[in-house]
Design an enzyme around this catalytic site. Structure first.
Site, PDB file in Angstrom:
ATOM      1  NE  ARG A 152      60.055 -74.714  48.852  1.00  0.00           N
ATOM      2  CZ  ARG A 152      61.229 -74.909  48.244  1.00  0.00           C
ATOM      3  NH1 ARG A 152      61.330 -75.834  47.294  1.00  0.00           N
ATOM      4  NH2 ARG A 152      62.286 -74.191  48.568  1.00  0.00           N
ATOM      5  CE  LYS A 176      59.196 -71.375  48.051  1.00  0.00           C
ATOM      6  NZ  LYS A 176      59.474 -70.524  49.228  1.00  0.00           N
ATOM      7  NE  ARG A 250      60.731 -76.839  52.732  1.00  0.00           N
ATOM      8  CZ  ARG A 250      61.572 -77.091  51.726  1.00  0.00           C
ATOM      9  NH1 ARG A 250      61.599 -78.295  51.179  1.00  0.00           N
ATOM     10  NH2 ARG A 250      62.384 -76.152  51.281  1.00  0.00           N
ATOM     11  CG  HIS A 273      66.422 -73.800  51.845  1.00  0.00           C
ATOM     12  ND1 HIS A 273      66.723 -74.191  53.140  1.00  0.00           N
ATOM     13  CD2 HIS A 273      65.057 -73.790  51.783  1.00  0.00           C
ATOM     14  CE1 HIS A 273      65.601 -74.400  53.812  1.00  0.00           C
ATOM     15  NE2 HIS A 273      64.590 -74.161  53.012  1.00  0.00           N
ATOM     16  CE1 TYR A 282      63.891 -76.335  59.464  1.00  0.00           C
ATOM     17  CE2 TYR A 282      65.257 -75.620  57.635  1.00  0.00           C
ATOM     18  CZ  TYR A 282      64.027 -75.892  58.154  1.00  0.00           C
ATOM     19  OH  TYR A 282      62.904 -75.734  57.381  1.00  0.00           O
TER      20      TYR A 282
END
Length: 288
Positions: A152, A176, A250, A273, A282
């Protein structure tokens, strides 16, 4: 509760490149959600409000929208906004579960990421002039690294020198919720990054640089907005018609890996993730 909504809106604007009109729509939807939740249970208004939200509260919100006469399409959009927010809060570690997970929504289609082709990625990177100027060495290193790692943009600009192990060919980043992951990097990207560290970085560094890897012209850590502007400039020079955002590379990284036969679980780990359901989107782009 609104402070977390504002953090989400900033993420959508800067990292995802969402248009101002879309951000405004998100803001209206999510502030309406917060207003409902705070009236539904006054306890939601404290600092731990989001963790208290459950499926019953989200369902009650959707029913309230129905009672107010909102159409199915509008309710579906507002629920989609809520689900996007909850996904963000889950990844950030603000909540431990998604309260909207079992709340159904009318089928209104699904927006899939629009990746670049391998040729387009090459054109984008090659649009950076091959000179010894520190800014151009930096730009090429950033583009190579993002495409080689799927990081990211926040993770990219947060890198410190201690996060790089060029001899072993990997970078360490914190995603995150402060989750750490180690990502192997392609040898070509390692070479370009090493060239920048040895030749370009000293020309940008100043008193306030600290240990930051990527610096702006003032010797400060590059911001997300700064990277976005750099990316847009090189995309224009490459003649790419597609709207390029930091997330585009990304998306391209993940899609090209899956097309090359990489296991979905492996791609999930590389992307950081929290749920494989996020990565699974995806698979809709790899049918060829």
């Amino acid at each position: 509760m609104r402070d977390r909504v504002d953090s989400f809106l900033d993420y959508m604007s800067v990292e995802r490149g969402v248009s101002p009109n879309t951000v405004s729509a998100y803001r209206n939807d999510l502030y309406q959600l917060v207003e409902f939740l705070e009236s539904y249970d006054p306890g939601f208004s404290n600092g731990h409000g989001w963790e208290r939200v459950d499926g019953a509260a989200v369902s009650a919100y959707i029913m309230r929208l129905h009672d107010l006469g909102y159409s199915d399409t509008t309710r579906a959009r507002k629920l989609a906004s809520a689900k996007s927010l909850f996904g963000f809060l889950l990844d950030e570690g603000t909540i431990s579960r998604d309260p909207s997970e079992n709340v159904s929504s009318p089928r209104v289609g699904r927006s899939l990421p629009d990746p670049l082709s391998v040729d387009e990625v090459g054109r984008l990177i090659d649009a950076v002039p091959l000179t010894d100027r520190p800014e151009e060495l930096r730009d090429r290193a950033m583009l190579e690294l993002v495409y080689a790692s799927g990081m990211r943009v926040t993770e990219l600009v947060s890198l410190d020198l201690d996060d790089l192990n060029l001899d072993e060919g990997y970078v360490r980043c914190f995603g995150k919720g402060g989750k750490e992951r180690v990502i192997p990097v392609h040898p070509k990207a390692v070479d370009v990054l090493r060239d920048y560290i040895e030749t370009g970085l000293p020309g940008l560094a100043g008193k306030g640089s600290g240990d930051a890897v990527f610096l702006n012209r003032r010797g400060r850590r590059l911001t997300r907005q700064g990277f976005w502007l750099i990316l847009k400039g090189h995309a224009e020079r490459a003649g790419l018609d597609t709207t390029i955002t930091p997330h585009t590379l990304r998306h391209s990284f993940a899609t090209h890996l899956l097309r090359g036969g990489a296991p979905l679980r492996h791609v999930q780990e590389l992307l950081g993730h929290a749920s494989i359901n996020t990565t699974q989107i995806y698979t809709h782009l790899t049918s060829d």
